[in-house]
Design a protein around this motif. Structure first.
Motif, PDB file in Angstrom:
ATOM      1  N   ALA A  69      57.349  41.367   0.641  1.00 27.34           N
ATOM      2  CA  ALA A  69      58.628  42.070   0.482  1.00 27.34           C
ATOM      3  C   ALA A  69      59.798  41.118   0.709  1.00 27.34           C
ATOM      4  O   ALA A  69      60.777  41.126  -0.031  1.00 27.34           O
ATOM      5  N   CYS A  86      60.324  38.736  -2.227  1.00 26.66           N
ATOM      6  CA  CYS A  86      60.764  39.349  -3.492  1.00 26.66           C
ATOM      7  C   CYS A  86      62.146  39.990  -3.425  1.00 26.66           C
ATOM      8  O   CYS A  86      63.037  39.625  -4.194  1.00 26.66           O
ATOM      9  N   GLN A 142      61.502  47.597  -3.727  1.00 25.61           N
ATOM     10  CA  GLN A 142      60.072  47.668  -3.405  1.00 25.61           C
ATOM     11  C   GLN A 142      59.790  48.853  -2.489  1.00 25.61           C
ATOM     12  O   GLN A 142      58.994  48.760  -1.543  1.00 25.61           O
ATOM     13  N   TYR A 156      56.099  49.798  -2.117  1.00 25.21           N
ATOM     14  CA  TYR A 156      55.349  48.829  -1.331  1.00 25.21           C
ATOM     15  C   TYR A 156      55.664  48.969   0.155  1.00 25.21           C
ATOM     16  O   TYR A 156      54.766  48.910   1.002  1.00 25.21           O
ATOM     17  N   ILE A 159      57.441  45.029  -8.072  1.00 18.92           N
ATOM     18  CA  ILE A 159      58.896  45.162  -7.940  1.00 18.92           C
ATOM     19  C   ILE A 159      59.405  46.156  -8.971  1.00 18.92           C
ATOM     20  O   ILE A 159      59.129  46.024 -10.163  1.00 18.92           O
ATOM     21  N   HIS A 208      49.294  43.192  -4.340  1.00 18.21           N
ATOM     22  CA  HIS A 208      50.351  43.973  -3.707  1.00 18.21           C
ATOM     23  C   HIS A 208      49.969  45.426  -3.491  1.00 18.21           C
ATOM     24  O   HIS A 208      50.607  46.127  -2.726  1.00 18.21           O
TER      25      HIS A 208
END
Length: 432
Positions: A346, A349, A287, A290, A272, A29
């Motif tokens: 993304a 999650c 997130q 990310y 996360i 990630h």
């Protein structure tokens, strides 16, 4: 007998695309982390050579403690597999360097099925299970802690007889002609993940944990009025419990059997971020970091934010693909499959709002002449405005499972197909 001409398929061949990435594991990630060495030579010649050398020595020390291998003369007729060093700079929640990690990985692609391995399947907990447990944590105000198994795969026992070359840079003097006979599994081996899971499953059940029948990486232990839930995702562990003493006992048990990193209250796992306000009974999954990496990677950090990823009534067709040189230039740094793959982690999650637009994008081929660019730009602009998005579970919400199912009608103009969708709400927010 007259020779017959061979019939050849006229179907167009489709080749694997080099720009397709799907980030579904913790190790993947960090798509915009620090530039790490690609091999041993770069590691020892770079500016951080002392840190990488220390990391490699630490890795080998862990292997020595676990008796992962012993040096032996290679038996006649056997061929050793190779190995290599893999380097990763681990970042913390704020993006600062947390530690330098070097991992010795076996070149498992040279293993022969039936000789070096048989079974390779290994389960991991699903993100749906994770979200359900987060809803339970918020509703019942459970204690939530996380732990990390330092050298998870080294705990798996091997059934096969496998020989490996000595690691680069650490070949033993006067024993250069010897090889490593593996006693335990090693990262990179085909069966490594499975052997680790089998070992963990065996150990955790001796302490009274019961495996979930639907998700084999979710365990529960009941002790009187209290209980503890355990979520396993490869080497990451989440513990949720009604009682701190019971939680502490489980952590002590795990530390006795495996080399663990005690990370304390859960705050950041698998990319996360877990934000919790116990006074207000709220638990959020985010997130943001990310999403910011995705925007930066595809040069959309400065784009104007959008309100929705796809407007009601939008129709996307192949005719909208880039045609002019300017349009193709604008999308050149946003490769279709790579962008969609990056967004999938993304969506899986914490971003259920991306599920439908990504399913729409999934219809289109990723060839440069057909890649759909209108939807891509809309989704990225929407991400810019919603990067702070959180799934929020609440203590005072009902635990009734609520579902919604719908479908558009001939939503795709090109192939006249419909797209169906569903969402399950639990504890006030989406779980699937």
């Amino acid at each position: 007998m007259q020779d017959m001409e061979l019939r050849r398929s006229k179907r167009a061949r489709r080749f694997a695309l080099p720009d397709f990435y799907v980030y579904l594991q913790e190790s993947e990630h960090d798509i915009l982390g620090k530039d790490d060495p690609e091999n041993f030579k770069q590691a020892i010649m770079g500016e951080d050579n002392e840190r990488w050398l220390a990391a490699m020595k630490s890795e080998l020390e862990s292997m020595r403690k676990n008796s992962v291998w012993e040096l032996k003369v290679l038996p006649q007729g056997c061929k050793p597999i190779g190995c290599k060093w893999v380097y990763t700079t681990k970042m913390d929640l704020k993006g600062a360097i947390d530690r330098y990690k070097a991992r010795l990985v076996a070149k498992g692609y040279t293993q022969q099925e039936g000789i070096d391995y048989t079974e390779t399947f290994s389960p991991v907990s699903t993100k749906d299970s994770l979200r359900v447990i987060m809803a339970l944590v918020a509703h019942f105000d459970l204690h939530l802690y996380q732990m990390d198994v330092k050298t998870a795969f080294l705990d798996g026992h091997l059934k096969e007889e496998i020989y490996m070359q000595q690691p680069e840079g650490f070949v033993q003097r006067a024993q250069e002609n010897m090889v490593c006979k593996l006693n335990k599994s090693l990262y990179g081996l085909k069966q490594a993940s499975r052997q680790w899971y089998m070992r963990f499953d065996e150990v955790i059940k001796t302490y009274g944990f019961t495996e979930n029948v639907l998700d084999s990486c979710i365990y529960v232990k009941i002790s009187g009025r209290h209980y503890v839930l355990l979520v396993l995702y490869v080497d990451d562990i989440l513990l949720a419990s009604t009682n701190l003493t019971l939680l502490h006992d489980v952590k002590v048990f795990l530390s006795k059997h495996f080399e663990m990193t005690k990370l304390g209250e859960a705050s950041y796992v698998l990319g996360i971020e877990i934000r919790r306000d116990r006074k207000r009974g709220l638990l959020g999954l985010s997130q943001k970091r990310y999403i910011e990496k995705i925007l930066k990677r595809f040069n959309m950090m400065e784009c104007v934010g959008g309100d929705v990823p796809i407007n009601k009534g939008d129709k996307f067709i192949q005719e909208q693909a880039p045609k002019t040189d300017q349009e193709k230039l604008e999308m050149a740094d946003k490769p279709y499959a790579s962008l969609v793959g990056s967004l999938m982690y993304a969506q899986v999650c914490t971003r259920p709002d991306l599920a439908f637009p990504l399913s729409v994008l999934g219809r289109f081929q990723s060839n440069s002449g057909q890649a759909h660019w209108v939807a891509r730009k809309k989704i990225m602009r929407y991400l810019q405005r919603t990067k702070d998005f959180k799934i929020v579970y609440k203590r005072n919400e009902s635990l009734e499972l609520v579902s919604y199912v719908d479908a558009d009608f001939v939503g795709c103009v090109d192939d006249l197909k419909s797209t169906s969708g569903f969402v399950f709400l639990f504890g006030g927010a989406a779980v699937s």
